[in-house]
Write a protein that holds these residues in place. Structure first.
Motif, mmCIF file in Angstrom:
data_model
loop_
_atom_site.group_PDB
_atom_site.id
_atom_site.type_symbol
_atom_site.label_atom_id
_atom_site.label_comp_id
_atom_site.label_asym_id
_atom_site.label_seq_id
_atom_site.Cartn_x
_atom_site.Cartn_y
_atom_site.Cartn_z
ATOM 1 N N GLY A 40 3.235 -45.610 -4.396
ATOM 2 C CA GLY A 40 4.050 -43.929 -4.593
ATOM 3 C C GLY A 40 3.070 -42.822 -4.046
ATOM 4 N N SER A 41 1.787 -42.643 -3.991
ATOM 5 C CA SER A 41 1.710 -41.285 -3.066
ATOM 6 C C SER A 41 2.244 -41.507 -1.590
ATOM 7 N N LYS A 42 2.063 -42.490 -1.245
ATOM 8 C CA LYS A 42 2.649 -43.045 0.511
ATOM 9 C C LYS A 42 3.346 -41.978 0.770
ATOM 10 N N VAL A 43 5.036 -42.839 -0.339
ATOM 11 C CA VAL A 43 6.567 -42.817 -0.140
ATOM 12 C C VAL A 43 5.820 -40.910 -0.693
ATOM 13 N N TYR A 44 5.330 -40.262 -0.828
ATOM 14 C CA TYR A 44 5.455 -38.528 -1.403
ATOM 15 C C TYR A 44 4.931 -37.852 -0.132
ATOM 16 N N GLU A 45 3.682 -38.584 0.703
ATOM 17 C CA GLU A 45 3.204 -38.141 1.328
ATOM 18 C C GLU A 45 4.277 -37.993 2.312
ATOM 19 N N LEU A 46 4.908 -39.200 3.292
ATOM 20 C CA LEU A 46 6.268 -39.708 3.882
ATOM 21 C C LEU A 46 6.960 -38.440 4.014
ATOM 22 N N VAL A 47 7.798 -38.504 2.488
ATOM 23 C CA VAL A 47 8.968 -37.796 2.089
ATOM 24 C C VAL A 47 8.743 -36.330 2.491
ATOM 25 N N LEU A 48 8.175 -35.752 2.045
ATOM 26 C CA LEU A 48 8.043 -34.287 1.147
ATOM 27 C C LEU A 48 7.701 -33.862 2.860
ATOM 28 N N PRO A 49 7.419 -33.809 3.738
ATOM 29 C CA PRO A 49 7.459 -32.752 5.491
ATOM 30 C C PRO A 49 8.502 -33.588 5.917
ATOM 31 N N LEU A 55 14.168 -29.226 6.475
ATOM 32 C CA LEU A 55 15.960 -27.130 5.814
ATOM 33 C C LEU A 55 14.571 -26.337 7.260
ATOM 34 N N THR A 56 13.869 -26.162 7.075
ATOM 35 C CA THR A 56 13.052 -25.556 7.836
ATOM 36 C C THR A 56 13.496 -25.836 9.653
ATOM 37 N N ARG A 57 12.866 -27.118 9.924
ATOM 38 C CA ARG A 57 12.916 -27.181 11.283
ATOM 39 C C ARG A 57 11.916 -26.361 12.126
ATOM 40 N N LEU A 107 11.186 -30.847 -8.642
ATOM 41 C CA LEU A 107 11.835 -31.011 -7.572
ATOM 42 C C LEU A 107 13.121 -31.666 -7.110
ATOM 43 N N TYR A 108 13.699 -32.708 -7.669
ATOM 44 C CA TYR A 108 15.096 -33.555 -7.030
ATOM 45 C C TYR A 108 15.868 -33.044 -7.468
ATOM 46 N N ILE A 109 15.899 -32.272 -8.848
ATOM 47 C CA ILE A 109 17.167 -31.970 -9.431
ATOM 48 C C ILE A 109 17.236 -30.069 -8.708
ATOM 49 N N SER A 110 16.293 -29.632 -7.974
ATOM 50 C CA SER A 110 16.747 -28.699 -7.962
ATOM 51 C C SER A 110 16.995 -28.592 -6.332
ATOM 52 N N ILE A 111 16.837 -29.902 -5.718
ATOM 53 C CA ILE A 111 17.682 -29.839 -4.074
ATOM 54 C C ILE A 111 19.095 -30.591 -4.368
ATOM 55 N N LYS A 112 18.999 -31.296 -5.174
ATOM 56 C CA LYS A 112 20.145 -31.876 -5.574
ATOM 57 C C LYS A 112 21.405 -31.148 -5.705
ATOM 58 N N SER A 113 21.247 -30.140 -6.403
ATOM 59 C CA SER A 113 21.571 -28.960 -6.920
ATOM 60 C C SER A 113 21.899 -27.792 -5.904
ATOM 61 N N GLY A 114 21.460 -28.481 -4.731
ATOM 62 C CA GLY A 114 21.355 -27.218 -3.557
ATOM 63 C C GLY A 114 20.405 -25.642 -3.646
ATOM 64 N N HIS A 115 18.967 -26.132 -4.560
ATOM 65 C CA HIS A 115 18.261 -24.699 -4.785
ATOM 66 C C HIS A 115 17.420 -25.605 -3.654
ATOM 67 N N LYS A 116 17.292 -25.395 -2.231
ATOM 68 C CA LYS A 116 16.134 -26.014 -1.654
ATOM 69 C C LYS A 116 15.149 -24.890 -1.319
ATOM 70 N N GLU A 184 15.823 -36.987 -0.558
ATOM 71 C CA GLU A 184 15.137 -36.105 -1.444
ATOM 72 C C GLU A 184 15.197 -37.541 -2.294
ATOM 73 N N ASP A 185 15.460 -38.666 -2.251
ATOM 74 C CA ASP A 185 15.649 -39.912 -2.861
ATOM 75 C C ASP A 185 14.438 -40.690 -2.736
ATOM 76 N N GLY A 186 14.090 -40.260 -1.428
ATOM 77 C CA GLY A 186 13.078 -40.712 -1.991
ATOM 78 C C GLY A 186 11.426 -40.841 -2.676
ATOM 79 N N LEU A 187 11.914 -39.016 -3.747
ATOM 80 C CA LEU A 187 11.157 -38.482 -4.553
ATOM 81 C C LEU A 187 11.470 -39.550 -5.972
ATOM 82 N N LEU A 188 12.655 -40.271 -5.606
ATOM 83 C CA LEU A 188 13.064 -40.657 -7.201
ATOM 84 C C LEU A 188 12.086 -42.110 -7.020
ATOM 85 N N ILE A 189 11.835 -43.291 -5.848
ATOM 86 C CA ILE A 189 10.487 -43.754 -6.038
ATOM 87 C C ILE A 189 9.911 -43.831 -5.675
#
Length: 416
Positions: A40-49, A55-57, A107-116, A184-189
């Motif tokens: 789970g931590s590895k997935v998070y480490e890859l998904v977050l950046p 979002l920002t480029r 964080l997942y709910i915030s992203i899904k609702s458009g509040h990034k 963001e579905d990676g956060l679910l994993i």
């Protein structure tokens, strides 16, 4: 008794200890739970950046995020250690995982609702990593509590193997994440993996560590002082801690420059980079698998010293690297020796620290271990802009050899 008979007896003892370890329910629970958390931590480490970049480029924002995630270990490690020692460790571990799941859900709910909001990424990233260190120190303490001292090296080797293996399959995990319709579905994993660990650890049967009644009313600062006094009293562990400050600095310098060196000097493709780092991971796996066996042949003190010397050899190979083969060889050997070195350090810390102080000692030493890393990483970037990057590897090798010479002169060579 001749040498062959002695070796045969040692192998029999090692085989018996390994069988005993696999029969322990607590060890199996810790292994399964830690495997889930590592994944789970590895997935998070890859998904977050990836999420932040999408979002920002902005590489600046990504770099700032890395700095934010690094801060908890420097700022909070000692206090986290106090919390680990003050609470029931199993319950603490479960609470930590629960809060991490909540943070990721927000964080997942915030992203899904458009509040990034970038600020939300920073805040959750900081606290998620702080909780990760809580998990790490609690795990170290629980392993100390439930695993027999004679089996600690073997147990830590198994945990290291799992973590390294998950690191190797990182590129495959990355490919799977990139194939998702929404990143963001990676956060679910990650959440599901953490929840799996949350459930598994409920079955852990740990004895509640003993806290003397007179110490329950101590302030946090008094607790920290007690841990510090114990670390200074344990002269060998204190010297090893100082050694690790410098070996981690050289390792940080090496790690931070390898990708730049490979791309800048040899123009390796992403596939080739992934290949050489997978080979480095294989080295880590081999080191994890062999540590238990080698530690039966050599005393801890000699094994630690020899690996410091051999890591220098791996750095020198990178200095002379003229093609991808030598880059891979250097990373492979560095992976082997660094894995053995790390397992020995963590096992020795567990073996020589009283159970009721293991959280504080882990926190204090954990913070000290990382003192030189930011400076070496930051400095190496500036130096690489002035001189050829390969000379940084030569510098790292020379520094490691000097560390070895100092280590050899200290009263650590014959540690058991």
């Amino acid at each position: 008794m001749n040498n062959d008979e002695i070796k045969e007896n040692l192998l029999d003892v090692q085989s018996h200890e390994t069988k005993l370890l696999w029969k322990q329910k607590n060890f199996l629970i810790l292994l399964v739970g830690n495997s889930l958390i590592s994944f789970g931590s590895k997935v998070y480490e890859l998904v977050l950046p990836l999420l932040i970049y999408e979002l920002t480029r902005s590489s600046i924002v990504m770099g700032t995020m890395k700095a934010v995630e690094f801060l908890p270990n420097l700022l909070l490690a000692v206090f986290i250690g106090v919390l680990v020692d003050r609470t029931d460790r199993k319950r603490f571990l479960i609470y930590v995982l629960f809060i991490q799941i909540i943070l990721l859900s927000v964080l997942y709910i915030s992203i899904k609702s458009g509040h990034k909001y970038i600020l939300l990424f920073y805040i959750i990233g900081f606290f998620f990593m702080a909780l990760f260190y809580c998990y790490d120190y609690a795990m170290t303490s629980i392993v100390k509590d439930v695993i027999h001292p004679n089996l600690l090296t073997s147990a830590n080797s198994k945990f290291s193997f799992i973590s390294t293996f998950i690191g190797i399959i990182g590129p495959a995990i990355s490919g799977f994440i990139l194939a998702l319709s929404n990143l963001e579905d990676g956060l679910l994993i990650t959440m599901f993996a953490l929840f799996g660990g949350f459930i598994v650890f409920f079955f852990l049967n740990n004895k509640k560590h003993q806290i003397e009644t007179k110490k329950e009313n101590q302030s946090i600062l008094e607790d920290i002082k007690e841990g510090w006094v114990e670390l200074r009293r344990n002269h060998s562990l204190w010297l090893i801690t100082l050694i690790v400050v410098f070996t981690n600095a050289t390792s940080g310098l090496f790690d931070s420059m390898v990708i730049f060196f490979a791309e800048d000097s040899f123009h390796l493709s992403s596939f080739q980079l992934g290949l050489v780092f997978s080979i480095a991971g294989l080295g880590g796996l081999l080191g994890s698998l062999s540590t238990d066996y080698i530690s039966k042949k050599l005393m801890f003190g000699k094994l630690i010293g020899i690996t410091i010397f051999l890591i220098s050899f791996a750095y020198i190979i990178m200095f002379f690297a003229s093609n991808i083969f030598f880059i891979a060889l250097s990373l492979f050997l560095e992976g082997i020796f660094n894995s053995i070195f790390s397992i020995c350090i963590y096992t020795y810390r567990q073996e020589t620290t009283p159970s009721h102080l293991i959280g504080r000692i882990s926190g204090i030493t954990g913070a000290l271990f990382m003192l030189g890393v930011p400076l070496s990483m930051f400095g190496s970037g500036w130096i690489a802009s002035i001189i050829n990057t390969k000379y940084l590897f030569l510098g790292a090798a020379i520094l490691n050899l000097l560390i070895f010479i100092v280590y050899r002169k200290l009263s650590l060579w014959n540690l058991t």
